[in-house]
Each structure stands twice: as C-alpha cells, then as structure tokens.
Design a protein around this motif. Sequence first.
Motif, PDB file in Angstrom:
ATOM      1  N   ALA A 153       0.837  -1.202   0.000  1.00  0.00           N
ATOM      2  CA  ALA A 153       0.000   0.000   0.000  1.00  0.00           C
ATOM      3  C   ALA A 153       0.871   1.252   0.000  1.00  0.00           C
ATOM      4  CB  ALA A 153      -0.923   0.008   1.216  1.00  0.00           C
ATOM      5  N   ALA A 154       0.467   2.212  -0.806  1.00  0.00           N
ATOM      6  CA  ALA A 154       1.131   3.517  -0.851  1.00  0.00           C
ATOM      7  C   ALA A 154       0.225   4.550  -0.192  1.00  0.00           C
ATOM      8  CB  ALA A 154       1.438   3.921  -2.288  1.00  0.00           C
ATOM      9  N   LEU A 155       0.820   5.413   0.604  1.00  0.00           N
ATOM     10  CA  LEU A 155       0.081   6.447   1.343  1.00  0.00           C
ATOM     11  C   LEU A 155       0.710   7.807   1.068  1.00  0.00           C
ATOM     12  CD1 LEU A 155      -0.933   6.317   5.103  1.00  0.00           C
ATOM     13  CD2 LEU A 155       0.201   8.309   4.163  1.00  0.00           C
ATOM     14  N   PHE A 156      -0.123   8.775   0.761  1.00  0.00           N
ATOM     15  CA  PHE A 156       0.338  10.152   0.586  1.00  0.00           C
ATOM     16  C   PHE A 156      -0.369  11.029   1.610  1.00  0.00           C
ATOM     17  CE2 PHE A 156       0.241  14.420  -1.322  1.00  0.00           C
ATOM     18  CZ  PHE A 156       1.566  14.577  -1.685  1.00  0.00           C
ATOM     19  N   ALA A 157       0.400  11.749   2.421  1.00  0.00           N
ATOM     20  CA  ALA A 157      -0.158  12.649   3.441  1.00  0.00           C
ATOM     21  C   ALA A 157       0.300  14.069   3.150  1.00  0.00           C
ATOM     22  CB  ALA A 157       0.295  12.218   4.835  1.00  0.00           C
ATOM     23  N   ASP A 158      -0.652  14.984   3.067  1.00  0.00           N
ATOM     24  CA  ASP A 158      -0.364  16.360   2.673  1.00  0.00           C
ATOM     25  C   ASP A 158      -0.945  17.318   3.712  1.00  0.00           C
ATOM     26  OD1 ASP A 158       0.445  18.552   1.205  1.00  0.00           O
ATOM     27  OD2 ASP A 158      -1.244  18.468  -0.183  1.00  0.00           O
ATOM     28  N   GLY A 202       6.840  14.689  13.089  1.00  0.00           N
ATOM     29  CA  GLY A 202       7.127  13.660  14.082  1.00  0.00           C
ATOM     30  C   GLY A 202       5.872  12.900  14.472  1.00  0.00           C
ATOM     31  N   ALA A 203       4.763  13.632  14.653  1.00  0.00           N
ATOM     32  CA  ALA A 203       3.500  12.996  15.024  1.00  0.00           C
ATOM     33  C   ALA A 203       2.983  12.098  13.898  1.00  0.00           C
ATOM     34  CB  ALA A 203       2.459  14.059  15.373  1.00  0.00           C
ATOM     35  N   LEU A 204       3.118  12.553  12.646  1.00  0.00           N
ATOM     36  CA  LEU A 204       2.632  11.766  11.506  1.00  0.00           C
ATOM     37  C   LEU A 204       3.492  10.521  11.286  1.00  0.00           C
ATOM     38  CD1 LEU A 204       1.798  14.594   8.933  1.00  0.00           C
ATOM     39  CD2 LEU A 204       0.242  13.421  10.498  1.00  0.00           C
ATOM     40  N   ILE A 205       4.799  10.703  11.339  1.00  0.00           N
ATOM     41  CA  ILE A 205       5.702   9.577  11.099  1.00  0.00           C
ATOM     42  C   ILE A 205       5.560   8.520  12.189  1.00  0.00           C
ATOM     43  CG2 ILE A 205       8.149   8.917  10.971  1.00  0.00           C
ATOM     44  CD1 ILE A 205       8.625  11.676   9.659  1.00  0.00           C
ATOM     45  N   HIS A 206       5.257   8.952  13.404  1.00  0.00           N
ATOM     46  CA  HIS A 206       5.047   7.993  14.492  1.00  0.00           C
ATOM     47  C   HIS A 206       3.917   7.020  14.139  1.00  0.00           C
ATOM     48  CE1 HIS A 206       4.837   6.401  18.562  1.00  0.00           C
ATOM     49  NE2 HIS A 206       3.529   6.610  18.532  1.00  0.00           N
ATOM     50  N   GLN A 207       2.852   7.526  13.508  1.00  0.00           N
ATOM     51  CA  GLN A 207       1.741   6.658  13.132  1.00  0.00           C
ATOM     52  C   GLN A 207       2.122   5.731  11.982  1.00  0.00           C
ATOM     53  OE1 GLN A 207      -0.617   6.634  15.231  1.00  0.00           O
ATOM     54  NE2 GLN A 207       0.127   8.493  16.257  1.00  0.00           N
ATOM     55  N   VAL A 208       2.931   6.219  11.054  1.00  0.00           N
ATOM     56  CA  VAL A 208       3.420   5.357   9.969  1.00  0.00           C
ATOM     57  C   VAL A 208       4.241   4.211  10.553  1.00  0.00           C
ATOM     58  CG1 VAL A 208       4.850   5.257   7.882  1.00  0.00           C
ATOM     59  CG2 VAL A 208       3.411   7.263   8.317  1.00  0.00           C
ATOM     60  N   ASP A 209       5.153   4.548  11.451  1.00  0.00           N
ATOM     61  CA  ASP A 209       5.990   3.522  12.092  1.00  0.00           C
ATOM     62  C   ASP A 209       5.141   2.523  12.887  1.00  0.00           C
ATOM     63  OD1 ASP A 209       8.289   4.650  11.080  1.00  0.00           O
ATOM     64  OD2 ASP A 209       8.783   5.746  12.913  1.00  0.00           O
ATOM     65  N   ALA A 210       4.092   3.034  13.537  1.00  0.00           N
ATOM     66  CA  ALA A 210       3.274   2.175  14.401  1.00  0.00           C
ATOM     67  C   ALA A 210       2.586   1.067  13.618  1.00  0.00           C
ATOM     68  CB  ALA A 210       2.233   3.010  15.138  1.00  0.00           C
ATOM     69  N   TYR A 211       2.319   1.319  12.323  1.00  0.00           N
ATOM     70  CA  TYR A 211       1.669   0.310  11.496  1.00  0.00           C
ATOM     71  C   TYR A 211       2.635  -0.291  10.478  1.00  0.00           C
ATOM     72  CZ  TYR A 211      -2.697   1.578  13.684  1.00  0.00           C
ATOM     73  OH  TYR A 211      -3.688   1.784  14.614  1.00  0.00           O
ATOM     74  N   ARG A 212       3.907  -0.246  10.820  1.00  0.00           N
ATOM     75  CA  ARG A 212       4.988  -0.855  10.048  1.00  0.00           C
ATOM     76  C   ARG A 212       5.018  -0.359   8.605  1.00  0.00           C
ATOM     77  NH1 ARG A 212       7.336  -6.662  11.806  1.00  0.00           N
ATOM     78  NH2 ARG A 212       6.813  -5.663  13.772  1.00  0.00           N
ATOM     79  N   GLY A 213       4.914   0.958   8.485  1.00  0.00           N
ATOM     80  CA  GLY A 213       5.117   1.591   7.191  1.00  0.00           C
ATOM     81  C   GLY A 213       6.453   2.298   7.179  1.00  0.00           C
ATOM     82  N   ALA A 214       6.824   2.838   6.031  1.00  0.00           N
ATOM     83  CA  ALA A 214       8.100   3.538   5.885  1.00  0.00           C
ATOM     84  C   ALA A 214       7.887   4.799   5.073  1.00  0.00           C
ATOM     85  CB  ALA A 214       9.125   2.643   5.199  1.00  0.00           C
ATOM     86  N   SER A 268       8.248  15.930   0.352  1.00  0.00           N
ATOM     87  CA  SER A 268       8.142  16.916  -0.728  1.00  0.00           C
ATOM     88  C   SER A 268       7.385  18.124  -0.198  1.00  0.00           C
ATOM     89  CB  SER A 268       7.427  16.318  -1.947  1.00  0.00           C
ATOM     90  OG  SER A 268       6.171  15.770  -1.586  1.00  0.00           O
ATOM     91  N   GLY A 269       8.134  19.132   0.204  1.00  0.00           N
ATOM     92  CA  GLY A 269       7.502  20.318   0.785  1.00  0.00           C
ATOM     93  C   GLY A 269       6.801  19.966   2.078  1.00  0.00           C
ATOM     94  N   ASP A 270       5.483  20.103   2.074  1.00  0.00           N
ATOM     95  CA  ASP A 270       4.705  19.823   3.287  1.00  0.00           C
ATOM     96  C   ASP A 270       3.931  18.505   3.145  1.00  0.00           C
ATOM     97  OD1 ASP A 270       3.058  20.731   1.330  1.00  0.00           O
ATOM     98  OD2 ASP A 270       2.052  22.269   2.519  1.00  0.00           O
ATOM     99  N   ALA A 271       4.512  17.540   2.427  1.00  0.00           N
ATOM    100  CA  ALA A 271       3.854  16.252   2.219  1.00  0.00           C
ATOM    101  C   ALA A 271       4.863  15.114   2.355  1.00  0.00           C
ATOM    102  CB  ALA A 271       3.186  16.201   0.842  1.00  0.00           C
ATOM    103  N   ILE A 272       4.346  13.923   2.644  1.00  0.00           N
ATOM    104  CA  ILE A 272       5.189  12.728   2.714  1.00  0.00           C
ATOM    105  C   ILE A 272       4.541  11.597   1.921  1.00  0.00           C
ATOM    106  CG2 ILE A 272       6.362  13.231   4.889  1.00  0.00           C
ATOM    107  CD1 ILE A 272       4.333  11.481   6.336  1.00  0.00           C
ATOM    108  N   THR A 273       5.382  10.790   1.292  1.00  0.00           N
ATOM    109  CA  THR A 273       4.932   9.585   0.603  1.00  0.00           C
ATOM    110  C   THR A 273       5.454   8.387   1.383  1.00  0.00           C
ATOM    111  OG1 THR A 273       4.997  10.688  -1.551  1.00  0.00           O
ATOM    112  CG2 THR A 273       4.982   8.281  -1.548  1.00  0.00           C
TER     113      THR A 273
END
Length: 220
Positions: free
Chosen positions: A29-34, A67-79, A84-89
């Motif tokens: 699964a790919a996730l984009f957060a903006d 930091g808050a967003l990446i913590h949730q990605v890590d919690a569900y074993r994502g990377a 890119s600016g104010d977004a993460i893939t």
Amino acid sequence: MEGLSAYIPEDRRQAMTRGEALPDRTTGAALFADLSGFTPMTEALTRAYGPHRGAEELTRQLGLVFGALIHQVDAYRGAVIGFSGDAITCWFDGDDDGLRATAASLAMQEAMAPFASIPLAGGEQASLRVKTAVVVGPVRRFLVGDPGIQLIDVVAGDTLDLLAEAERLTESGEVVVSEAIGRAAGAVIVREWRAGDGRSFAVVDAIDTDTAARPWPAIA
C-alpha cells in the motif's frame, strides 16, 4: 530540516541491520499525506515573530507535526519514502489489502488534533490539518543517486499514478482510499464514493475490523 534530506526509510534501515537487500519489485500500500494550512501558518509566524525567528518557529512546528505523523506510519509498520515540501509519501510493504495504511491514515487524523489551533504571539492562531490518500498495488522500488554523495529511495509504477489520482480527490481532514480497499467486505466504513478518471475512490470514516498497531522492532 537537514536531517530530512538524509532520512533512511525504516524498512530499508531494518533490512540493512539484517544484511539484506529490499526487492526491486513488490506489492503493498502507498500512502500520501499532505498538510494544509502551511502557507497561512508561515505568514502568521512571520507577523508574530519576524522573518528570522518566524522561520525558526516554523521549523520547530514542522518537526513536531511530521514527528506525530511519522510515528503513526511507524506504528503500522510503514516507511516514509520521501518528503516533498509539506507532504510525505509512505510505503507499507506487503499490506495488500491496505488496512494497515488506512489505519495509519486514520491515526494521523487523530494525531493532528493538537495542531488544529496553535497559539502564537500577539494573540494570533495557526491551524494545520492533513489529508491522506491510500491505494494498493505493485511497485518498482529503486535506490538512486551517487553513493559518494547521496542515495534516495524511489517507488514507481501505475500504483503511484493511482495514488496521485486519489490525492486529487481528497479534501483536508479526509482519508480517501482506492476502490479495492473501499469495497473489501466488512473492512472499512465508507462515508461516500467519488469518481476519478474512470475509477472510484472511497472517503473512509473508520475501519470496521481489528487492525492493531504493529510497530517496527527496535534496532540496537
């Protein structure tokens, strides 16, 4: 922010500690957060603190938010694959039903609650929200660049085109997923459907199945 340019995705870091290489073809699964509200907050910080201190405060606030967003990605074993600016893939390897990535997206929305109203000097307020899109499918995984300068992770393929389409249909504060995720029986609670370029996408309010967090193992 210099640390972001040298960021190693957690799945690659885990593989490196095991002396393994990541496959160049995989599914998941790919996730984009903006983030939204970034420009108004920049302007508000400049008014409240001046250009120099405003820039320092902006860096601090972005560090807290990411930091808050990446913590949730890590919690569900994502990377996190890229900034890119104010977004993460992000990439959730093996998450072929997209439920881990969707759960992470919903957790991101909850994690953004403290940033809905950020008090600033002079009585001003700033507000940040996030929108997330999730799709599933196959990708190619590349490590590109000059080893003597910098290597970066890249994921590519039709799945990323689908992700871009989902992101265009997503409003601030929403989680939008591809049809394959939205139509999984008993998996998610769909608020509404939206039409893309010949494809359908679902706005998700919750997950209707047990998808517990499963953080990455600690690396000594």
